[in-house]
Design an enzyme around this catalytic site. Structure first.
Site, short mmCIF file in Angstrom:
data_model
loop_
_atom_site.label_atom_id
_atom_site.label_comp_id
_atom_site.label_asym_id
_atom_site.label_seq_id
_atom_site.Cartn_x
_atom_site.Cartn_y
_atom_site.Cartn_z
N ASP A 67 0.82 -1.22 0.00
CA ASP A 67 0.00 0.00 0.00
C ASP A 67 0.85 1.26 0.00
OD1 ASP A 67 0.96 -0.39 2.58
OD2 ASP A 67 -0.99 -0.73 3.48
N ASN A 136 -7.69 -2.94 13.94
CA ASN A 136 -9.08 -3.30 13.61
C ASN A 136 -9.12 -4.50 12.66
OD1 ASN A 136 -8.12 -2.19 11.28
ND2 ASN A 136 -9.52 -0.44 11.23
N HIS A 138 -7.22 -4.85 9.92
CA HIS A 138 -6.94 -4.56 8.51
C HIS A 138 -5.62 -5.19 8.06
CE1 HIS A 138 -4.98 -0.41 9.53
NE2 HIS A 138 -4.02 -1.22 9.15
N GLU A 143 -9.68 -1.92 5.12
CA GLU A 143 -10.33 -1.64 6.39
C GLU A 143 -11.58 -2.53 6.55
OE1 GLU A 143 -8.85 0.11 8.48
OE2 GLU A 143 -8.44 2.17 7.89
C1 GLP Z 1 -0.56 0.40 8.54
C2 GLP Z 1 -0.21 -0.40 7.28
C3 GLP Z 1 -0.47 -1.87 7.48
C4 GLP Z 1 0.15 -2.31 8.78
C5 GLP Z 1 -0.53 -1.62 9.92
C6 GLP Z 1 -0.06 -2.05 11.31
O1 GLP Z 1 -1.91 0.77 8.60
N1 GLP Z 1 -0.92 0.04 6.13
O2 GLP Z 1 0.04 -2.58 6.36
O3 GLP Z 1 0.05 -3.69 8.92
O4 GLP Z 1 -0.28 -0.23 9.76
O5 GLP Z 1 1.07 -1.33 11.65
P1 GLP Z 1 2.00 -1.61 12.87
O6 GLP Z 1 2.87 -2.74 12.47
O7 GLP Z 1 2.77 -0.33 13.03
O8 GLP Z 1 1.11 -1.92 14.04
#
Ligand code: GLP
Length: 241
Positions: A67, A136, A138, A143
């Protein structure tokens, strides 16, 4: 789903890096699906260390990131392009031409989503997709919703995601409201999936992902239907089991 228990964040990072290394060693021209967020940082550090020791060669590896924020330029230090360059690409012998990230500066969302989906197809699909987990549920920026989006698309980020990601920005107003993300179908097409989860704040959602019903209200629950998923989670993330 295969679940590997790690002691802590360091152990999780090492175990996951081992799985990625095995992929690169077995298929030097493999396609890696890569992720951002704080969880994979330790994995990338470990891969860089092994690269520096001469164990790993990325010269033929191709990558596709999950992404990218819409509206951020490549030199914005919060863009995922910048993140990948700083946390992995500039430290190893990967050819930049072999790396793929959605173009956050493309304003025509339909065009960019279609281009990115096509680029992944042209790579021949993803051999190993690394995933972090949002609070959440995702994956990428898919989402919670009432459908599982199939292909790369543009999303409106939820307030909870904007809130979670504001720590990286000077203020919450600077967090982009939209992003490009691979779809759930794109992710599910990967031959192998590696989900990494760390910390107590992810314990409940990880439990829902593995044990709950398969539902687009918990996007990562779809992984229960993939034939080859490895989850590496630390003790804190597994505290609800
Ligand atoms: C962002 C990214 C996701 C990632 C998520 C969790 O929203 N788009 O791909 O998995 O954060 O991030 P973290 O690893 O910092 O908890």
């Amino acid at each position: 789903m295969k679940l590997y228990r790690a002691k802590d964040y360091y152990d999780m990072s090492r175990k996951a890096a081992n799985i990625i290394s095995a992929q690169v060693i077995m298929k030097p021209n493999c396609v890696l699906g890569l992720a951002t967020g704080s969880t994979p940082v330790g994995i990338y550090k470990q891969l860089i260390e092994w690269y520096n020791k001469g164990v790993l060669d990325f010269s033929r590896v191709k990558t596709a990131n999950l992404d990218e924020y819409k509206g951020l330029t490549k030199d914005n230090d919060q863009s995922y392009y910048y993140f990948m360059r700083e946390n992995l690409f500039r430290h190893v012998n990967i050819n930049e031409a072999n790396t793929n990230i959605p173009d956050g500066t493309e304003t025509d969302a339909i065009k960019e989503a279609a281009r990115y989906e096509e680029a992944i197809k042209e790579l021949g699909g993803i051999d190993l997709q690394l995933l972090g987990l949002g609070h959440n549920g995702h994956i990428g920026f898919n989402e919670p919703s009432d459908i599982f989006p199939k292909e790369t698309h543009i999303v409106d980020l939820q307030e909870s995601t904007i809130e979670a990601n504001k720590r990286f920005f000077a203020s919450i107003d600077q967090v982009p409201r939209q992003a490009y993300t691979m779809g759930i179908g794109t992710i599910m097409s990967a031959k192998k999936i590696l989900l990494v989860v760390s910390g107590e704040d992810k314990a409940q959602i990880l439990h829902d992902v593995i044990k709950g019903p398969v539902s687009p209200s918990v996007p990562a629950s779809i992984l229960q239907l993939h034939p080859d998923v490895i989850i590496v989670a630390d003790e804190e993330a597994l505290s609800e089991f």
